[in-house]
Design an enzyme around this catalytic site. Sequence first.
Site, mmCIF file in Angstrom:
data_model
loop_
_atom_site.group_PDB
_atom_site.id
_atom_site.type_symbol
_atom_site.label_atom_id
_atom_site.label_comp_id
_atom_site.label_asym_id
_atom_site.label_seq_id
_atom_site.Cartn_x
_atom_site.Cartn_y
_atom_site.Cartn_z
ATOM 1 N N GLU A 254 -5.622 -6.990 -5.839
ATOM 2 C CA GLU A 254 -5.907 -6.123 -4.707
ATOM 3 C C GLU A 254 -7.281 -6.459 -4.126
ATOM 4 O O GLU A 254 -8.112 -7.118 -4.762
ATOM 5 C CB GLU A 254 -5.891 -4.658 -5.156
ATOM 6 C CG GLU A 254 -4.584 -4.199 -5.770
ATOM 7 C CD GLU A 254 -3.471 -4.079 -4.756
ATOM 8 O OE1 GLU A 254 -3.771 -4.020 -3.544
ATOM 9 O OE2 GLU A 254 -2.297 -4.052 -5.165
ATOM 10 N N ILE B 78 10.555 -6.750 -18.017
ATOM 11 C CA ILE B 78 10.799 -6.820 -19.459
ATOM 12 C C ILE B 78 11.266 -5.439 -19.939
ATOM 13 O O ILE B 78 10.551 -4.456 -19.754
ATOM 14 C CB ILE B 78 9.521 -7.223 -20.226
ATOM 15 C CG1 ILE B 78 8.974 -8.548 -19.697
ATOM 16 C CG2 ILE B 78 9.798 -7.311 -21.721
ATOM 17 C CD1 ILE B 78 7.625 -8.928 -20.278
ATOM 18 N N GLY C 2 9.513 6.178 -1.492
ATOM 19 C CA GLY C 2 8.780 4.937 -1.317
ATOM 20 C C GLY C 2 9.693 3.777 -0.997
ATOM 21 O O GLY C 2 10.761 3.621 -1.601
ATOM 22 N N GLY D 163 8.214 0.464 -0.425
ATOM 23 C CA GLY D 163 7.332 -0.698 -0.433
ATOM 24 C C GLY D 163 8.022 -1.862 -1.125
ATOM 25 O O GLY D 163 9.238 -2.031 -1.043
ATOM 26 N N LYS E 264 -0.865 1.287 -19.527
ATOM 27 C CA LYS E 264 0.384 0.784 -20.095
ATOM 28 C C LYS E 264 0.371 0.860 -21.621
ATOM 29 O O LYS E 264 1.382 1.193 -22.240
ATOM 30 C CB LYS E 264 0.616 -0.656 -19.628
ATOM 31 C CG LYS E 264 0.868 -0.757 -18.126
ATOM 32 C CD LYS E 264 0.863 -2.187 -17.635
ATOM 33 C CE LYS E 264 1.097 -2.267 -16.133
ATOM 34 N NZ LYS E 264 0.979 -3.641 -15.602
#
Length: 449
Positions: free
Chosen positions: A211, A157, A31, A33, A226
């Site tokens: 998005e 973080i 990737g 991006g 997460k």
Amino acid sequence: MYVWLKSYRGEGEKDIGGRSLVKPVKVGLLGLGTVGTGVVRIVEGNQEDLSSQVGSPIVIEKIAVKNTEKDRVIAVDRAKLTEDPWEVIRHPDIDVIVEVMGGIDQTKEYILEALERGKHIVTANKDLMALHGSEILAKAQEKQCDVFYEASVAGGIPIIRTLIEGFSSDRITRIMGIVNGTTNFILTKMSQEGASYEEVLAEAQALGYAETDPTSDVEGLDAARKMAILGTLGFRTNVELKDVTVKGITSVTREDITYAKRLGYEMKLLGIADRRDDEITISVQPTMVRQNHPIASVNGVFNAVYVHGEAVGETMFYGAGAGELPTATSVVADIVAVIKNLKLGVNGLKAIVPYKQKRLQSDEHIMSKNFILLHVDDKAGVLAQITQIFAEYEVSLASVVQQPNEHNPDAEIIIVTHNASKASMDKVLKHFESLAVIRRIKSVYRVEG
């Protein structure tokens, strides 16, 4: 004992004693991006500092992209580009695979095959680790490979490394975090400018924070993945996505935020993981946070994670939760950690494989304060009926306010409870649905602080 003094000049150069530099560590990138571009920038721009830390140059050897002919914002040797990820994974000289392409099922195949070949993995893929992390980590342990995924949660973080290493001597009892920048941006704008959810969502999309299809963010799914990762690491048990109770922000109104501020709270989408008596509960939901709590002042696209340990007490970690360079910083830090382990011969020994049996709290044990906004008949005796229902299910009240609303022919009753079990609150709300004097249960939110 000999200490060779070397200065980095690039692959194939000599040190000041005329000896060849050590063999570079070669990295394969899946990737290119936003995050992948940031990784290239940092590795190439900070090469001297990085090589001095790990004792050898770091070379990005091969990069898998969708289109090798595409114009890019960063100069990359086109000979290093390929449209076939398997070419990167099967490259005999690549030691570390960095996965920043996203995806789940096909990406999982790439990662497992790379591990089978003895390659170490760095990934920013929260979806992959939330859904298949236990399988991937088990394969890594079998093959004595590293799998690091710091960038999968809260961008720049270093919360994952902190949970694994910084809290290794403590027992974590609570993790509470703003772990999605898009929703925090929306709620901040609604609070500070009095804008509607729809107005701010459109602005977030125009700015690139949301998005075109924002479902994963605004419905809390991104934050839930997460929190599953953080819960697994913090509580050393295998938290699955299905274990996380999820509610997004699409129903939050300007009115809700106005009342929250009037009562001294800010509205935040919080992920909350609690452990009590070795039973855990994990949720993502809009929450009213007392304005004097540090996490209430985290605004815009920033993230923050609050961790409570039995020994250390309260700690909080704050920073950029996304973006090219903040996220890439975490990725490159993981690459450095892999290479240091490679030099020491300890790859695969630091993986946290959950070892505690998972025990979820029952609804009777899940405790929280609650905010309830009711639209009711504007007549005498209504408040008495409502408070009687709370008493019936042993829910004590911290405050009750009844007032007219100029935009609503019904009266409004605003209630904040003391700590009450989820089971009791569910019974109260169900009873409210059958009470004739209650026209509408307008809003129900968790309260922190």
